[in-house]
Motif scaffolding. Structure first.
Motif, short mmCIF file in Angstrom:
data_model
loop_
_atom_site.label_atom_id
_atom_site.label_comp_id
_atom_site.label_asym_id
_atom_site.label_seq_id
_atom_site.Cartn_x
_atom_site.Cartn_y
_atom_site.Cartn_z
N PRO A 214 0.75 -1.33 0.03
CA PRO A 214 -0.07 -0.08 -0.13
C PRO A 214 0.78 1.12 0.14
O PRO A 214 0.30 2.28 -0.13
N TYR A 215 2.05 1.13 0.25
CA TYR A 215 3.11 2.43 0.38
C TYR A 215 3.92 2.57 -0.91
O TYR A 215 4.61 2.89 -1.06
N GLN A 216 3.54 1.88 -2.10
CA GLN A 216 4.18 2.05 -3.26
C GLN A 216 2.80 2.03 -4.32
O GLN A 216 1.90 2.31 -3.98
N GLY A 217 3.55 2.17 -5.51
CA GLY A 217 2.32 2.53 -6.70
C GLY A 217 2.20 3.93 -6.41
O GLY A 217 2.73 4.87 -5.86
N LEU A 218 0.83 4.16 -7.07
CA LEU A 218 0.25 5.58 -7.04
C LEU A 218 -1.22 5.59 -6.87
O LEU A 218 -2.08 5.23 -7.60
N GLY A 223 3.97 13.22 -6.11
CA GLY A 223 4.63 12.42 -5.88
C GLY A 223 5.30 12.04 -4.45
O GLY A 223 5.87 11.28 -4.12
N GLY A 224 4.47 12.63 -3.45
CA GLY A 224 4.72 12.28 -2.06
C GLY A 224 3.96 11.21 -1.97
O GLY A 224 3.09 10.77 -2.16
N ARG A 225 4.65 10.31 -1.01
CA ARG A 225 4.14 9.10 -0.63
C ARG A 225 3.72 8.74 0.85
O ARG A 225 4.29 9.84 1.58
N ALA A 226 2.92 7.93 1.18
CA ALA A 226 2.58 7.72 2.40
C ALA A 226 3.41 7.02 3.23
O ALA A 226 4.34 6.13 2.60
N ILE A 227 3.72 7.34 4.50
CA ILE A 227 4.89 6.90 5.11
C ILE A 227 4.40 5.45 6.09
O ILE A 227 3.52 5.73 6.93
N ASP A 228 4.97 4.46 5.94
CA ASP A 228 4.90 3.51 6.81
C ASP A 228 5.66 3.69 8.09
O ASP A 228 6.93 3.71 8.01
#
Length: 345
Positions: A214-218, A223-228
């Protein structure tokens, strides 16, 4: 043990060297906000705020023991055209010129891993030969910041030259190859922000790119990603500040939404509840900057300085290994053993 820092930026590399016992004699930087930030934490350094191409370094011969610096990475970054020496922004020759004029005991050049791979590797070989012709034994290695206590996934190339034997690169202190567990984003971040809030919203992406994690892809805009929080943060980038800033999911929406999409659900619209972008202060801590550092300039410039910097803790690991080998004359095996003992204290 005295250094001059070329392309010093906000000073991540110099701060790491200072923590290892080095004195910053001088630094060169053209960007005004970065100059002001550097001056605030290293007021005794001779700060040369001009284009490096106009600086005569011969006056530092005998005054500086180590030349350090990270030339602009755009000519070598995998996100660009990777034209290397054909790119007018290539400042590696200026680093070589500084080493030639200063004739230090050692040098440390930092850059993106892209300089050591693919089409750029041939240029790196040319650079290494030019530096070896100056009387140095030169070696290169790509280090992972998370293996040296930085709670962030970040890979950086270090080119090190010393007189005599090959440089003993530091051994990992964290993770499988070290004695301590990997530090994770949750060691720094929580649901509640610290520092001035980032008002940039997180929205569901209209077109999603699903991956296994869930923390990869789009799944979300920008461009910011959710942080695990249970893993090191994604790399803090220089273009952060808006929707390219990584974000914290305080309500656990991200894994639930990922599961919903994997089961055939259609993309949602609107703002994502409970999600907030990283603040400048949080980004700096993930880079291991000391908490009392005040970054100058507008917020966009502050994010840029942080994203461009070498994590001070990673710089410290390289600097400490250099200090032990070149200035304390410790054998490589002793350096690794002493480093391990230091980590356990």
């Amino acid at each position: 043990m005295r250094t001059i820092d070329l392309f010093c930026g906000a000073g991540g590399l110099s701060l790491g060297f200072q923590q290892a016992g080095f004195e910053t004699v001088a630094a060169v930087e053209l960007d005004r906000p970065s100059v002001e930030t550097f001056a605030s934490h290293s007021p005794n350094a001779n700060l040369i705020d001009s284009d490096v191409r106009g600086v005569d370094f011969s006056g530092f011969r005998g005054q500086v023991d180590v030349v350090i610096g990270g030339p602009p990475c755009q000519p070598f970054s995998t996100g660009g055209l990777r034209k290397a020496k054909l790119d007018e922004r290539d400042m590696v020759p200026e680093f070589i010129r500084a080493v030639t004029q200063v004739q230090p005991e050692a040098f440390v050049m930092e850059n993106v891993p892209g300089l050591a791979t693919g089409a750029c590797r041939a240029y790196l070989t040319e650079v290494m030969v030019a530096l070896e012709d100056l009387g140095y034994t030169v070696d290169v290695r790509v280090l992972k910041a998370e293996e040296f206590g930085v709670p962030q996934k970040r890979r950086r190339m270090f080119l090190v030259g010393i007189r005599g034997d090959r440089f003993c690169f530091p051994q990992p202190t964290h993770g499988e190859g070290g004695l301590l567990p990997i530090r994770v984003a949750g060691d720094i971040l929580s649901a509640e922000p610290f520092g001035q809030p980032n008002t940039s919203k997180v929205y569901y992406a209209k077109k999603v790119d699903l991956r296994k994690s869930p923390y990869q892809g789009l799944l979300f805009n920008g461009g910011g990603r959710a942080i695990d929080l249970g893993q090191p943060s994604p790399t803090i980038i220089s273009s952060a500040g808006g929707n390219k800033t990584h974000f914290v999911d305080s309500l656990g929406i991200v894994p639930e939404y990922h599961r919903y999409l994997m089961e055939g659900g259609k993309p949602k619209e609107g703002a994502v509840p409970g999600c907030r972008r990283l603040t400048v202060e949080e980004s700096a801590c993930l880079q291991t900057f000391p908490q009392d550092i005040q970054f100058s300039g507008p917020r966009s410039a502050q994010y840029r300085q942080i994203g461009n910097a070498v994590p001070p803790l990673l710089a410290y690991s390289v600097a400490d290994a250099l200090r032990r080998q070149v200035f304390a004359h410790e054998p490589c095996l002793d350096i690794a053993a002493n480093q391990a003992q230091y980590v356990l204290l």
